[in-house]
Motif scaffolding. Structure first.
Motif, PDB file in Angstrom:
ATOM      1  N   ASP A   1     -24.397 -17.147  22.159  1.00 32.45           N
ATOM      2  CA  ASP A   1     -25.826 -16.883  22.385  1.00 32.45           C
ATOM      3  C   ASP A   1     -26.153 -15.466  21.915  1.00 32.45           C
ATOM      4  N   TRP A   2     -26.652 -15.384  20.682  1.00 32.77           N
ATOM      5  CA  TRP A   2     -26.939 -14.074  20.081  1.00 32.77           C
ATOM      6  C   TRP A   2     -28.038 -13.325  20.813  1.00 32.77           C
ATOM      7  N   THR A   3     -28.870 -14.007  21.582  1.00 34.43           N
ATOM      8  CA  THR A   3     -29.935 -13.310  22.306  1.00 34.43           C
ATOM      9  C   THR A   3     -29.379 -12.413  23.398  1.00 34.43           C
ATOM     10  N   LYS A   4     -28.107 -12.622  23.745  1.00 39.84           N
ATOM     11  CA  LYS A   4     -27.466 -11.799  24.774  1.00 39.84           C
ATOM     12  C   LYS A   4     -26.554 -10.725  24.178  1.00 39.84           C
ATOM     13  N   TRP A   5     -26.479 -10.673  22.849  1.00 43.51           N
ATOM     14  CA  TRP A   5     -25.609  -9.685  22.218  1.00 43.51           C
ATOM     15  C   TRP A   5     -26.202  -8.290  22.371  1.00 43.51           C
ATOM     16  N   LYS A   6     -25.350  -7.352  22.655  1.00 44.02           N
ATOM     17  CA  LYS A   6     -25.744  -5.950  22.770  1.00 44.02           C
ATOM     18  C   LYS A   6     -24.820  -5.096  21.917  1.00 44.02           C
TER      19      LYS A   6
ATOM     20  N   GLY B   1     -28.036 -12.007  13.676  1.00 45.62           N
ATOM     21  CA  GLY B   1     -27.963 -11.970  15.133  1.00 45.62           C
ATOM     22  C   GLY B   1     -27.926 -10.561  15.696  1.00 45.62           C
TER      23      GLY B   1
ATOM     24  N   PRO C   1     -28.907  -7.153  17.251  1.00 41.41           N
ATOM     25  CA  PRO C   1     -30.072  -6.804  18.084  1.00 41.41           C
ATOM     26  C   PRO C   1     -31.142  -6.013  17.349  1.00 41.41           C
TER      27      PRO C   1
ATOM     28  N   ASP D   1     -39.671 -11.764  12.840  1.00 43.65           N
ATOM     29  CA  ASP D   1     -40.573 -12.338  13.855  1.00 43.65           C
ATOM     30  C   ASP D   1     -41.745 -13.111  13.255  1.00 43.65           C
TER      31      ASP D   1
ATOM     32  N   LYS E   1     -36.875 -19.534  12.394  1.00 42.11           N
ATOM     33  CA  LYS E   1     -36.135 -19.881  13.606  1.00 42.11           C
ATOM     34  C   LYS E   1     -34.636 -19.799  13.355  1.00 42.11           C
TER      35      LYS E   1
ATOM     36  N   ARG F   1     -28.741 -21.423  15.071  1.00 43.20           N
ATOM     37  CA  ARG F   1     -27.452 -21.218  15.745  1.00 43.20           C
ATOM     38  C   ARG F   1     -26.697 -20.114  15.031  1.00 43.20           C
TER      39      ARG F   1
ATOM     40  N   GLU G   1     -19.670 -10.699  16.476  1.00 43.13           N
ATOM     41  CA  GLU G   1     -20.667  -9.787  17.069  1.00 43.13           C
ATOM     42  C   GLU G   1     -20.460  -8.371  16.528  1.00 43.13           C
TER      43      GLU G   1
END
Length: 408
Positions: free
Chosen positions: A40-45, A175, A177, A206, A211, A214, A224
């Motif tokens: 889940d790349w939206t959670k990558w930091k 992916g 951030p 954006d 989209k 994955r 990451e």
């Protein structure tokens, strides 16, 4: 060809070597510990150590070294930058520390060489500053992308807009951030000459209709914090001013982009092989089996000797290609660029595999960076054109050259 490094290159080599030894290599464990290990790349930091190292490198002037332009980069020639790329190849995530990581380097080169003033101000400047990241959307899942003329995604002009449709994958860096801008390559005119059909378009991440479907794992790893994504474009509309250099110039831009990028990749993978050989030698001298150091067992001295010779050969060929790019340009060095793209990853794959074997079970663990280096070398035999495509070009150019020699 002069085999000696220029005084300017030598100074950078010394500074880069010191930075890698002092700051980067000791931070490997901290970097990997900070990764989430999720798809889940939206959670990558971003690992905090990465950001602190970037600030240090920028403060020390080890920044944007890949650009030969003295205003935007360090003013280094390809042959001068090549040994610096090799040093960063010892640690796969190190290039970002110096703002020299793919695909951002290639995207910055595109904007530097072909971008309008507006495009450069909007996107190149923040990329050069390391404030944002980018991705390059060219490869497609539905066609054999080793032949780029197969491309099916479209970039069609409608009035003062360009409408994009299609699906891309292996879009490296998407992916991250800080990823904000994509370069999309698509079919604009199917009736034009096959190398004038495609265009490159700047697309903010954006934009409605873009989209990320994955993230794609490579050998089970999501790479990451940048990753490699599959991305869909559905009726994505951007201003016509977002086209780079003009409609139909996609292939021309791609050739200008890929030449230097292949030099960078090859030198980095040579650095990966060099690191693997260092680790193999240290392991072979420190471990004892059957009453002897590993250096005296199983032909390991031959293995080490062959690795050293293979690395040296690949390095010399790569430096020759870089030198030719500096002296005769990308077109004059096409064969040599393709040669190194075949030679360097294959060499690295063999050297790293030998290092894994010398390490035994430890070689396939995460206690050493060898599996990470091995994955990079193997992937590079596909990325930026598979071995077979490059061999085909080398063969065609050689036949043409030999025909000309016979005629003369």
């Amino acid at each position: 060809m002069d085999f000696a490094h220029s005084p300017k290159a030598q100074e950078y080599i010394e500074r880069m070597s010191h930075f890698m030894r002092t700051h980067v290599l000791p931070a490997e464990a901290e970097f990997h510990a900070a990764l989430g290990g999720t798809s889940d790349w939206t959670k990558w930091k971003l690992p905090p150590v990465l950001e602190s190292l970037k600030a240090k490198a920028k403060a020390e002037g080890l920044w944007n070294l890949f650009l030969p332009d003295a205003h935007h980069g360090a003013g280094l020639k390809n042959a001068e930058y090549a040994p610096l790329a090799e040093l960063t190849g010892h640690v796969p995530w190190a290039p970002e520390i110096f703002n020299c990581n793919a695909p951002d380097t290639g995207n910055m080169e595109v904007l530097h060489m072909y971008g309008s003033k507006v495009q450069q101000d909007r996107w190149l400047e923040p990329l050069l500053a390391g404030e944002i990241r980018s991705a390059f959307c060219m490869t497609e899942p539905g066609v054999a992308s080793s032949d780029a003329t197969n491309m099916q995604a479209t970039a069609v002009v409608e009035g003062n807009e360009v409408v994009l449709n299609g699906r891309k994958w292996w879009s490296t860096g998407i992916g991250h951030p800080n990823c904000r801008i994509l370069i999309f390559m698509g079919l604009s005119d199917p009736n034009a000459d096959k190398h004038r059909r495609h265009s490159m378009v700047l697309v903010p991440l954006d934009t409605p209709g873009v989209k990320i479907e994955r993230m794609l794992p490579a050998f089970g790893v999501y790479d990451e914090p940048g990753g490699h994504g599959e991305v869909s474009f559905t009726n994505v509309r951007v201003p016509l001013d977002n086209v780079i250099a003009g409609i139909g110039r996609g292939f021309e831009i791609a050739q200008g982009r890929l030449g230097p990028g292949r030099i960078h990749h090859c030198m980095r993978v040579i650095g990966a092989a060099e690191r693997a050989l260092q680790l193999a030698c240290a392991r072979a001298e420190s471990r004892v089996a059957f009453g002897k150091p590993l250096t005296h067992l199983g032909g390991n001295l031959d293995v080490i000797a062959n690795a050293r010779m293979a690395i040296e050969q690949a390095r010399l060929l790569t430096l020759k290609a870089a030198w030719m790019m500096d002296t005769v340009g990308v077109k004059g060095a096409m064969s040599e660029i393709s040669q190194i793209k075949v030679v360097a990853p294959n060499m690295a794959q063999q050297v790293i595999d030998a290092a894994i074997q010398i390490h035994g079970g430890a070689g396939v663990s995460n206690d050493f960076p060898l599996t990470e280096l091995a994955g990079y070398a193997r992937i590079l035999r596909i990325a930026d054109g598979p071995d077979e495509v490059h061999r085909g070009l080398i063969g065609k150019l050689e036949i043409k050259k030999q025909r000309a020699l016979r005629a003369a």
